[in-house]
Design a protein around this motif. Sequence first.
Motif, mmCIF file in Angstrom:
data_model
loop_
_atom_site.group_PDB
_atom_site.id
_atom_site.type_symbol
_atom_site.label_atom_id
_atom_site.label_comp_id
_atom_site.label_asym_id
_atom_site.label_seq_id
_atom_site.Cartn_x
_atom_site.Cartn_y
_atom_site.Cartn_z
ATOM 1 N N GLY A 124 -8.002 -2.060 -11.247
ATOM 2 C CA GLY A 124 -8.545 -0.771 -11.634
ATOM 3 C C GLY A 124 -7.889 0.353 -10.869
ATOM 4 N N THR A 125 -8.610 1.458 -10.759
ATOM 5 C CA THR A 125 -8.103 2.618 -10.034
ATOM 6 C C THR A 125 -9.246 3.266 -9.255
ATOM 7 O OG1 THR A 125 -8.513 4.056 -11.955
ATOM 8 C CG2 THR A 125 -6.289 3.145 -11.720
ATOM 9 N N PRO A 126 -8.945 3.942 -8.160
ATOM 10 C CA PRO A 126 -7.647 4.100 -7.512
ATOM 11 C C PRO A 126 -7.227 2.809 -6.808
ATOM 12 C CG PRO A 126 -9.344 5.121 -6.157
ATOM 13 C CD PRO A 126 -10.010 4.649 -7.423
ATOM 14 N N TRP A 127 -5.947 2.516 -6.821
ATOM 15 C CA TRP A 127 -5.435 1.269 -6.263
ATOM 16 C C TRP A 127 -4.185 1.550 -5.440
ATOM 17 C CZ3 TRP A 127 -7.728 -3.482 -6.814
ATOM 18 C CH2 TRP A 127 -7.032 -4.571 -6.279
ATOM 19 N N PHE A 128 -4.119 0.990 -4.254
ATOM 20 C CA PHE A 128 -2.944 1.119 -3.394
ATOM 21 C C PHE A 128 -2.273 -0.240 -3.236
ATOM 22 C CE2 PHE A 128 -5.392 4.793 -2.138
ATOM 23 C CZ PHE A 128 -4.421 5.769 -1.943
ATOM 24 N N SER A 129 -0.954 -0.259 -3.394
ATOM 25 C CA SER A 129 -0.139 -1.432 -3.091
ATOM 26 C C SER A 129 0.889 -0.986 -2.063
ATOM 27 C CB SER A 129 0.569 -1.949 -4.345
ATOM 28 O OG SER A 129 -0.367 -2.414 -5.293
ATOM 29 N N VAL A 130 0.928 -1.697 -0.932
ATOM 30 C CA VAL A 130 1.822 -1.336 0.168
ATOM 31 C C VAL A 130 2.748 -2.515 0.444
ATOM 32 C CG1 VAL A 130 1.946 -0.623 2.588
ATOM 33 C CG2 VAL A 130 0.019 0.139 1.152
ATOM 34 N N MET A 131 4.052 -2.211 0.526
ATOM 35 C CA MET A 131 5.047 -3.220 0.834
ATOM 36 C C MET A 131 5.662 -2.922 2.193
ATOM 37 S SD MET A 131 4.676 -3.106 -2.591
ATOM 38 C CE MET A 131 5.342 -1.507 -2.820
ATOM 39 N N ASP A 132 5.986 -3.983 2.945
ATOM 40 C CA ASP A 132 6.716 -3.784 4.190
ATOM 41 C C ASP A 132 8.196 -3.611 3.848
ATOM 42 O OD1 ASP A 132 7.797 -6.365 3.759
ATOM 43 O OD2 ASP A 132 6.586 -7.289 5.339
ATOM 44 N N ALA A 133 9.020 -3.377 4.860
ATOM 45 C CA ALA A 133 10.445 -3.135 4.624
ATOM 46 C C ALA A 133 11.142 -4.349 4.016
ATOM 47 C CB ALA A 133 11.135 -2.722 5.923
#
Length: 156
Positions: A124-133
């Motif tokens: 759904g939203t709001p949604w955060f996806s975080v990737m490392d380097a």
Amino acid sequence: MSVDERQAPELRVQRWIGVGGESIAPLKLSDLGTGPKVLFAFQHWCRGCHLHGFPTLQRLHGALSAKGVGFAVVQTVFEGADENTFEKLRVNQLKYALPVAFGHDEPPAGATLPTFMEDYRTRGTPWFSVMDAGGRIVFSDFHLDADQLVKGLDLV
């Protein structure tokens, strides 16, 4: 913090605007640089996106963009296609003064969900996806603590 730890899939979102509101070619993760990346999924009509999601994104962008963190925003149109339109990308880009690419992701023909929701397993939203380097997904969820991420994200 919800951790996925799999490699981030390449983006399949086809419609994008650049920082000046112009249409641009489909964005790839490599376009966001070689460091960590933050992807934010929203819908224009999502109250939580405006109350919490965009302010969190503004905080992250302000604290991390100059440190090599790449950012992109994706409108995942899994409902409300009449309100969550391509034209609303620029409206939100300007409203929140975010100089990042915004994508518009509707389900492909024959599919139920937009590509970003399918590939990143969002709910759904709001949604955060975080990737490392290294490209691993280190966070993927609705609620992100911006201060905790700013302190904990490895920027080396």
